[in-house]
Design an enzyme around this catalytic site. Structure first.
Site, PDB file in Angstrom:
ATOM      1  N   LEU A  68       0.859  -1.198   0.000  1.00  0.00           N
ATOM      2  CA  LEU A  68       0.000   0.000   0.000  1.00  0.00           C
ATOM      3  C   LEU A  68       0.892   1.245   0.000  1.00  0.00           C
ATOM      4  O   LEU A  68       1.777   1.375   0.857  1.00  0.00           O
ATOM      5  CB  LEU A  68      -0.898  -0.014   1.237  1.00  0.00           C
ATOM      6  CG  LEU A  68      -2.048   1.014   1.260  1.00  0.00           C
ATOM      7  CD1 LEU A  68      -3.147   0.548   2.213  1.00  0.00           C
ATOM      8  CD2 LEU A  68      -1.621   2.418   1.630  1.00  0.00           C
ATOM      9  N   ASP A 124      -8.656  12.546  -0.206  1.00  0.00           N
ATOM     10  CA  ASP A 124      -7.854  13.719   0.145  1.00  0.00           C
ATOM     11  C   ASP A 124      -7.551  13.629   1.637  1.00  0.00           C
ATOM     12  O   ASP A 124      -8.436  13.854   2.471  1.00  0.00           O
ATOM     13  CB  ASP A 124      -8.646  14.993  -0.192  1.00  0.00           C
ATOM     14  CG  ASP A 124      -7.835  16.247   0.125  1.00  0.00           C
ATOM     15  OD1 ASP A 124      -6.805  16.138   0.840  1.00  0.00           O
ATOM     16  OD2 ASP A 124      -8.240  17.333  -0.328  1.00  0.00           O
ATOM     17  N   ASP A 132     -13.615   8.210   4.299  1.00  0.00           N
ATOM     18  CA  ASP A 132     -12.440   7.820   3.489  1.00  0.00           C
ATOM     19  C   ASP A 132     -11.662   6.697   4.185  1.00  0.00           C
ATOM     20  O   ASP A 132     -11.222   5.743   3.539  1.00  0.00           O
ATOM     21  CB  ASP A 132     -11.508   9.020   3.278  1.00  0.00           C
ATOM     22  CG  ASP A 132     -12.035   9.976   2.221  1.00  0.00           C
ATOM     23  OD1 ASP A 132     -12.786   9.513   1.342  1.00  0.00           O
ATOM     24  OD2 ASP A 132     -11.690  11.171   2.284  1.00  0.00           O
ATOM     25  N   ASN A 151       4.134   7.607   2.288  1.00  0.00           N
ATOM     26  CA  ASN A 151       4.877   8.559   1.462  1.00  0.00           C
ATOM     27  C   ASN A 151       4.186   9.913   1.356  1.00  0.00           C
ATOM     28  O   ASN A 151       4.849  10.925   1.150  1.00  0.00           O
ATOM     29  CB  ASN A 151       5.050   7.931   0.063  1.00  0.00           C
ATOM     30  CG  ASN A 151       5.498   8.948  -0.962  1.00  0.00           C
ATOM     31  OD1 ASN A 151       6.659   9.347  -0.989  1.00  0.00           O
ATOM     32  ND2 ASN A 151       4.566   9.409  -1.796  1.00  0.00           N
ATOM     33  N   SER A 205      12.336  13.749   6.170  1.00  0.00           N
ATOM     34  CA  SER A 205      13.016  14.731   5.324  1.00  0.00           C
ATOM     35  C   SER A 205      14.128  15.413   6.109  1.00  0.00           C
ATOM     36  O   SER A 205      13.998  15.614   7.326  1.00  0.00           O
ATOM     37  CB  SER A 205      11.996  15.785   4.873  1.00  0.00           C
ATOM     38  OG  SER A 205      12.642  16.900   4.319  1.00  0.00           O
ATOM     39  N   TYR A 218       6.362  22.385   8.335  1.00  0.00           N
ATOM     40  CA  TYR A 218       6.807  21.167   7.634  1.00  0.00           C
ATOM     41  C   TYR A 218       7.937  20.510   8.413  1.00  0.00           C
ATOM     42  O   TYR A 218       7.938  19.296   8.632  1.00  0.00           O
ATOM     43  CB  TYR A 218       7.260  21.536   6.219  1.00  0.00           C
ATOM     44  CG  TYR A 218       7.785  20.368   5.408  1.00  0.00           C
ATOM     45  CD1 TYR A 218       6.924  19.410   4.883  1.00  0.00           C
ATOM     46  CD2 TYR A 218       9.156  20.219   5.162  1.00  0.00           C
ATOM     47  CE1 TYR A 218       7.406  18.338   4.136  1.00  0.00           C
ATOM     48  CE2 TYR A 218       9.651  19.151   4.421  1.00  0.00           C
ATOM     49  CZ  TYR A 218       8.764  18.219   3.909  1.00  0.00           C
ATOM     50  OH  TYR A 218       9.251  17.151   3.186  1.00  0.00           O
ATOM     51  N   LYS A 222       7.882  16.673  10.032  1.00  0.00           N
ATOM     52  CA  LYS A 222       8.794  15.590   9.645  1.00  0.00           C
ATOM     53  C   LYS A 222       9.631  15.131  10.840  1.00  0.00           C
ATOM     54  O   LYS A 222       9.984  13.957  10.932  1.00  0.00           O
ATOM     55  CB  LYS A 222       9.684  16.037   8.483  1.00  0.00           C
ATOM     56  CG  LYS A 222       8.912  16.221   7.172  1.00  0.00           C
ATOM     57  CD  LYS A 222       8.406  14.890   6.629  1.00  0.00           C
ATOM     58  CE  LYS A 222       7.575  15.031   5.382  1.00  0.00           C
ATOM     59  NZ  LYS A 222       7.149  13.761   4.804  1.00  0.00           N
ATOM     60  N   THR A 253      11.095  16.437  -7.882  1.00  0.00           N
ATOM     61  CA  THR A 253       9.651  16.169  -7.980  1.00  0.00           C
ATOM     62  C   THR A 253       8.915  17.503  -7.984  1.00  0.00           C
ATOM     63  O   THR A 253       9.521  18.560  -7.797  1.00  0.00           O
ATOM     64  CB  THR A 253       9.143  15.372  -6.755  1.00  0.00           C
ATOM     65  OG1 THR A 253       9.282  16.213  -5.603  1.00  0.00           O
ATOM     66  CG2 THR A 253       9.883  14.079  -6.538  1.00  0.00           C
TER      67      THR A 253
HETATM   68  N1  LIG Z   1      10.815  15.856  -3.196  1.00  0.00           N
HETATM   69  C1  LIG Z   1      11.677  16.126  -2.235  1.00  0.00           C
HETATM   70  O1  LIG Z   1      12.649  16.860  -2.432  1.00  0.00           O
HETATM   71  C2  LIG Z   1      11.494  15.487  -0.884  1.00  0.00           C
HETATM   72  C3  LIG Z   1      12.555  15.574   0.033  1.00  0.00           C
HETATM   73  C4  LIG Z   1      12.419  14.981   1.274  1.00  0.00           C
HETATM   74  C5  LIG Z   1      11.254  14.323   1.601  1.00  0.00           C
HETATM   75  N2  LIG Z   1      10.225  14.262   0.700  1.00  0.00           N
HETATM   76  C6  LIG Z   1       8.992  13.586   1.099  1.00  0.00           C
HETATM   77  O2  LIG Z   1       8.709  12.561   0.165  1.00  0.00           O
HETATM   78  C7  LIG Z   1       7.303  12.381   0.072  1.00  0.00           C
HETATM   79  C8  LIG Z   1       6.879  12.428  -1.392  1.00  0.00           C
HETATM   80  O3  LIG Z   1       7.216  13.695  -1.890  1.00  0.00           O
HETATM   81  P1  LIG Z   1       7.205  14.032  -3.443  1.00  0.00           P
HETATM   82  O4  LIG Z   1       8.253  15.029  -3.654  1.00  0.00           O
HETATM   83  O5  LIG Z   1       7.190  12.796  -4.256  1.00  0.00           O
HETATM   84  O6  LIG Z   1       5.794  14.774  -3.574  1.00  0.00           O
HETATM   85  P2  LIG Z   1       4.945  15.112  -4.891  1.00  0.00           P
HETATM   86  O7  LIG Z   1       5.717  14.898  -6.117  1.00  0.00           O
HETATM   87  O8  LIG Z   1       4.359  16.456  -4.617  1.00  0.00           O
HETATM   88  O9  LIG Z   1       3.782  14.006  -4.848  1.00  0.00           O
HETATM   89  C9  LIG Z   1       2.903  14.012  -3.772  1.00  0.00           C
HETATM   90  C10 LIG Z   1       1.954  12.838  -3.883  1.00  0.00           C
HETATM   91  O10 LIG Z   1       1.077  12.900  -2.744  1.00  0.00           O
HETATM   92  C11 LIG Z   1      -0.264  13.046  -3.179  1.00  0.00           C
HETATM   93  N3  LIG Z   1      -0.965  13.969  -2.305  1.00  0.00           N
HETATM   94  C12 LIG Z   1      -0.617  15.249  -2.015  1.00  0.00           C
HETATM   95  N4  LIG Z   1      -1.521  15.780  -1.180  1.00  0.00           N
HETATM   96  C13 LIG Z   1      -2.447  14.818  -0.951  1.00  0.00           C
HETATM   97  C14 LIG Z   1      -3.629  14.769  -0.186  1.00  0.00           C
HETATM   98  N5  LIG Z   1      -4.059  15.823   0.498  1.00  0.00           N
HETATM   99  N6  LIG Z   1      -4.339  13.623  -0.156  1.00  0.00           N
HETATM  100  C15 LIG Z   1      -3.930  12.550  -0.863  1.00  0.00           C
HETATM  101  N7  LIG Z   1      -2.833  12.542  -1.621  1.00  0.00           N
HETATM  102  C16 LIG Z   1      -2.099  13.670  -1.665  1.00  0.00           C
HETATM  103  C17 LIG Z   1      -0.196  13.621  -4.567  1.00  0.00           C
HETATM  104  O11 LIG Z   1      -1.400  13.278  -5.211  1.00  0.00           O
HETATM  105  P3  LIG Z   1      -1.938  14.117  -6.462  1.00  0.00           P
HETATM  106  O12 LIG Z   1      -1.044  13.727  -7.572  1.00  0.00           O
HETATM  107  O13 LIG Z   1      -3.308  13.660  -6.667  1.00  0.00           O
HETATM  108  O14 LIG Z   1      -1.808  15.545  -6.086  1.00  0.00           O
HETATM  109  C18 LIG Z   1       1.046  12.901  -5.103  1.00  0.00           C
HETATM  110  O15 LIG Z   1       0.732  11.599  -5.489  1.00  0.00           O
HETATM  111  C19 LIG Z   1       6.681  13.464   0.948  1.00  0.00           C
HETATM  112  O16 LIG Z   1       6.356  12.931   2.199  1.00  0.00           O
HETATM  113  C20 LIG Z   1       7.786  14.475   1.089  1.00  0.00           C
HETATM  114  O17 LIG Z   1       7.669  15.226   2.271  1.00  0.00           O
HETATM  115  C21 LIG Z   1      10.334  14.820  -0.533  1.00  0.00           C
END
Ligand SMILES: NC(=O)c1ccc[n+]([C@@H]2O[C@H](COP(=O)([O-])OP(=O)(O)OC[C@H]3O[C@@H](n4cnc5c(N)ncnc54)[C@H](OP(=O)(O)O)[C@@H]3O)[C@@H](O)[C@H]2O)c1
Length: 342
Positions: A68, A124, A132, A151, A205, A218, A222, A253
């Protein structure tokens, strides 16, 4: 020579030569330890990041069992979905936008056919609706969910002083990052405990590992996940369930808004490969129980800063603040330019 003979050093302190030998020996041992401890720690980091393999996924649950993934439709979550499908796991994909989930499910079905089952649920997490979570319980009912990837996450749209943080952004960050992770884990973990196996990975993070001014909410969310995940890991270890907090710096991302990968900023594929290849290893997070910093450059950065400076040291917080003040200035200038164009 008489070992008890006394002499007077230049400061006029009288020391017998036996004591002076002892002092030299103690200083030598202390000096050797002071040098050896970081060297040994560095060698352990290098082995963990570059040489030793992680545990195999199948030790947490057989291929064909379910994984999941929250926040599965984009970025790191989407890459987890694709990688776990490639390794033979069926998928429960949960995130906000049904059309994106459908498109990912259809890509996976086209690639792997009926070998890999995929179920989706659009919810959401920011809404925190009981209905949900009831749908989520129904979705996993009777399934062998052996892997949970916590995630889903939201950050601030741009760095912002805490007192100016919009209320809905603040609520969403806490509800999505913290509350949703707790609730999803409470839904899935009992099944893992009853089967005496499972893997729970939670995305933390460096924004939370190092206090991050202008991303204060944020950062706090984390840090909460790090603390919670480590505590939970210890609770579930006797039940055969492995819980691991995954520390990450930037990844290309939508959240980071960085498109071009570099040595410090991997793309989701490179990042997820490091996570799944180093399960059970700590990478750069050497002294934090049940935690991994598996991507090589993130791991080295975390190891270096926490060993030699301290993750909450004033200088680290100061540098982090000026970095985020700069990012905010640039983001505001860009917003002003975009507003002019319209
Ligand atoms: N990217 C980085 O640099 C980074 C660094 C450190 C840690 N992280 C952590 O890694 C994880 C993934 O980050 P990412 O960069 O891959 O993020 P991302 O590209 O923004 O993707 C976020 C994902 O979460 C979903 N999502 C967002 N808000 C939501 C909500 N309210 N309800 C349900 N689904 C929701 C989005 O769905 P939709 O597509 O439908 O919007 C998307 O599938 C996060 O926990 C983030 O804090 C990221």
């Amino acid at each position: 020579m008489d070992p008890t003979r006394q002499f007077t050093d230049r400061l006029g302190v009288t020391v017998d030569s036996k004591s002076s030998y002892l002092l030299v020996a103690v200083l030598l041992v202390a000096g050797t330890c002071a040098l050896a401890v970081p060297i040994i720690s560095f060698i352990r980091v290098l082995f963990s990041l570059f040489i030793l393999p992680g545990k195999s996924l199948s030790s947490y649950g057989p291929r064909g069992s379910w994984a999941l993934i929250t926040g599965a439709s984009d970025g790191i979550g989407k890459e987890f979905a694709l990688s776990l499908a490639a390794k033979g796991y069926s998928l429960l994909l949960v995130s906000r936008t049904q059309s994106k989930l459908d498109s990912l499910a259809s890509d996976i079905s086209t690639k792997y056919g009926p070998k890999i089952s995929v179920k989706t649920l659009a919810m959401d997490f920011g809404q925190n609706k009981d209905s949900d979570y009831a749908a989520l319980r129904k979705l996993i009912d009777g399934l062998d969910v052996s892997i949970l990837i916590n995630n889903v996450g939201q950050s601030h749209s741009i760095p912002v002083p805490f007192v100016e943080t919009p209320a809905d952004e603040m609520n969403n960050i806490i509800t999505i990052n913290c509350m949703a992770t707790l609730k999803v884990t409470q839904t899935v973990a009992p099944g893992m405990i009853s089967r005496k196996r499972g893997l729970i990975l939670t995305m933390a993070s460096t924004g939370g590992f190092f206090p991050t001014p202008l991303l204060a909410t944020y950062s706090g969310s984390k840090a909460f996940l790090q603390q919670w995940s480590t505590a939970l890991a210890s609770e579930l270890e006797p039940h055969g369930v492995h819980v691991q907090c995954v520390q990450s710096h930037l990844v290309t991302t939508a959240m980071s808004k960085i498109r071009k990968p570099s040595a410090l900023v991997p793309n989701p594929r490179q990042f997820v490969r490091s996570v799944l290849g180093k399960l059970g290893r700590s990478g750069g997070a050497q002294n934090v129980a049940f935690t991994s910093a598996p991507y090589w450059s993130h791991g080295l950065m975390i190891w270096f800063l926490s060993r030699f400076i301290g993750e909450r040291a004033p200088i680290v917080v100061k540098i982090n603040r000026s970095m985020h003040e700069d990012i905010r200035k640039r983001a505001l200038r860009k917003a002003a330019r975009d507003a002019k164009k319209q």
